[in-house]
Design an enzyme around this catalytic site. Structure first.
Site, short mmCIF file in Angstrom:
data_model
loop_
_atom_site.label_atom_id
_atom_site.label_comp_id
_atom_site.label_asym_id
_atom_site.label_seq_id
_atom_site.Cartn_x
_atom_site.Cartn_y
_atom_site.Cartn_z
N GLY A 182 -3.08 9.29 -3.66
CA GLY A 182 -4.39 9.66 -4.10
C GLY A 182 -4.46 10.80 -5.18
O GLY A 182 -5.50 10.59 -6.07
N CYS A 232 -4.20 -1.55 -2.43
CA CYS A 232 -4.40 -0.05 -2.60
C CYS A 232 -5.07 0.07 -3.78
O CYS A 232 -4.83 -0.50 -4.73
CB CYS A 232 -2.82 0.60 -2.55
SG CYS A 232 -3.03 2.35 -3.16
N CYS A 260 -11.23 2.41 -0.61
CA CYS A 260 -9.88 2.80 -0.33
C CYS A 260 -9.59 2.22 1.06
O CYS A 260 -10.43 2.25 2.09
CB CYS A 260 -9.96 4.27 0.19
SG CYS A 260 -8.28 5.14 0.75
N GLU A 286 -4.15 9.51 7.79
CA GLU A 286 -2.72 9.31 8.24
C GLU A 286 -2.23 10.18 9.17
O GLU A 286 -1.13 10.34 9.80
CB GLU A 286 -2.00 9.78 6.76
CG GLU A 286 -2.25 8.75 5.72
CD GLU A 286 -1.27 7.82 5.70
OE1 GLU A 286 -0.05 8.02 5.73
OE2 GLU A 286 -1.61 6.64 5.32
N ASP A 308 0.81 -1.28 0.09
CA ASP A 308 0.06 0.07 -0.12
C ASP A 308 0.92 1.14 0.02
O ASP A 308 2.28 1.15 0.53
CB ASP A 308 -1.01 -0.10 1.09
CG ASP A 308 -1.96 1.22 1.17
OD1 ASP A 308 -2.62 1.34 0.20
OD2 ASP A 308 -1.95 1.91 2.03
N SER A 309 0.11 2.16 -0.30
CA SER A 309 1.07 3.68 -0.32
C SER A 309 1.45 3.78 1.10
O SER A 309 2.37 4.67 1.20
CB SER A 309 -0.03 4.89 -0.97
OG SER A 309 -0.93 4.58 -0.16
N HIS A 344 -7.77 2.66 3.44
CA HIS A 344 -7.71 3.48 4.62
C HIS A 344 -9.04 3.64 5.23
O HIS A 344 -9.27 3.99 6.35
CB HIS A 344 -7.23 5.01 4.56
CG HIS A 344 -5.90 5.24 4.32
ND1 HIS A 344 -4.97 4.48 3.36
CD2 HIS A 344 -4.81 5.70 4.93
CE1 HIS A 344 -4.06 4.90 3.24
NE2 HIS A 344 -3.74 5.59 4.45
N THR A 378 -5.90 3.04 -5.08
CA THR A 378 -5.37 4.20 -6.13
C THR A 378 -4.30 3.48 -6.92
O THR A 378 -4.31 3.41 -8.25
CB THR A 378 -4.63 5.36 -5.16
OG1 THR A 378 -5.72 5.55 -4.20
CG2 THR A 378 -4.30 6.31 -6.13
N1 DGL Z 1 -4.94 3.13 0.84
C1 DGL Z 1 -5.13 3.92 -0.61
C2 DGL Z 1 -6.24 3.29 -1.46
O1 DGL Z 1 -6.92 2.40 -1.17
C3 DGL Z 1 -5.11 5.45 -0.68
C4 DGL Z 1 -4.26 6.01 0.01
C5 DGL Z 1 -3.26 7.16 -0.69
O2 DGL Z 1 -3.99 8.34 -1.09
O3 DGL Z 1 -2.12 6.92 -0.94
O4 DGL Z 1 -6.67 4.07 -2.43
#
Ligand code: DGL
Length: 273
Positions: free
Chosen positions: A42, A72, A191, A157, A9-10, A193, A74
């Site tokens: 994102g 992730c 997402c 975050e 993931d990012s 998160h 994105t």
């Molecule tokens: N967790 C990432 C997703 O599922 C998004 C987080 C980011 O913007 O880096 O899209």
């Protein structure tokens, strides 16, 4: 040497998916990588998300992972197709990289009765229209309504997601989504998160709306993939180990990451590329 499943993931979000994967498939070895040093992804361009994600996938391969899950949305929306079609044949043709969008699109029809689904995601995921496209393949009759929630990842975050200030943006984006159609009966958290905002999201949504998180969906899909692909399964080692890596500060990662993972973790810093 271990041959773990790579989970990417990012930042921290993929840990919500990994939590479900580790619960369902505890016997495998895993490596988790959060590219926290370059997160969030994102709002970044296709080119940048592809470049960062490809570099991380190459790192997973160098660590001995034959299979990488982009936990992730994105990265799945903006980089997965190019990686699968263009990069993989050059880098490691027998390795595999899977995302989270297709498995989610495959089952979303099980949740809706009105056939109207709301999708919440980052700007990048929403702009890519990946969910509209994938869901239309499996369920041509389902109408998809999308809403970007650019403030949610930064709130999470920065550890602000449980505080009162977060309520304003939770309510704002949910209202913006529901104003698009009053018959939406299913809201997908597209997402990784967003499950951390689940309590607040439920607080501001009418009780009859299903809220769908991806963790269990992706875990079930991975289990089914491994059953259908014994040639991959046999390449993966099974000692039940997990190692966590981050491209940023390990103390931050361990502190925030344990909230996402629901368990204490200890990370190692790595430089990528
Ligand atoms: N967790 C990432 C997703 O599922 C998004 C987080 C980011 O913007 O880096 O899209």
């Amino acid at each position: 040497m271990t041959h773990p499943i790579g989970i990417f993931d990012s930042g921290y979000g993929g840990l919500t998916v990994f939590k479900s994967i580790a619960a369902l498939l505890p016997e495998y070895d895993y490596i988790y990588l959060g590219d926290n040093g370059r997160a969030p992804y994102g709002n970044r361009s296709f080119e940048t998300v592809h470049q960062y994600t490809r570099q991380c996938v190459e790192w997973f391969f160098s660590m001995g992972c034959p299979l990488v899950i982009l936990a992730c949305n994105t990265a799945s929306a903006k980089a997965l197709r190019t990686i699968q079609q263009h990069d993989l044949p050059l880098l490691a043709p027998i390795n595999r990289v899977l995302g989270v969008i297709r498995p989610t699109a495959e089952v979303i029809g099980n949740y809706t009765t009105t056939g109207k689904v709301g999708v919440l995601g980052t700007k990048g995921t929403i702009a890519s229209e990946s969910y509209k496209i994938e869901i239309s393949h499996f369920y041509p009759h389902i109408q998809v309504f999308q809403q970007a929630c650019p403030m949610w990842v930064p709130l999470i975050e920065n550890g602000e997601h449980e505080h009162d200030g977060a309520d304003y943006f939770v309510q704002k984006y949910l209202n913006d989504l529901l104003h698009q159609d009053t018959d939406i009966d299913t809201v997908l958290l597209a997402c990784t998160h967003y499950p951390l905002l689940l309590d607040k999201i439920k607080k501001y949504l009418p009780g009859n709306i299903n809220v769908v998180s991806q963790g269990d969906i992706v875990a079930n899909s991975l289990a089914s993939y491994l059953q259908r692909h014994p040639e991959m399964d046999i390449r993966l080692t099974q000692n039940g180990s997990t190692r966590y890596f981050t491209t940023d500060d390990t103390i931050d990662f361990d502190t925030h990451g344990s909230v996402f993972r629901g368990a204490i973790l200890q990370s190692i810093q790595v430089a990528i590329p």
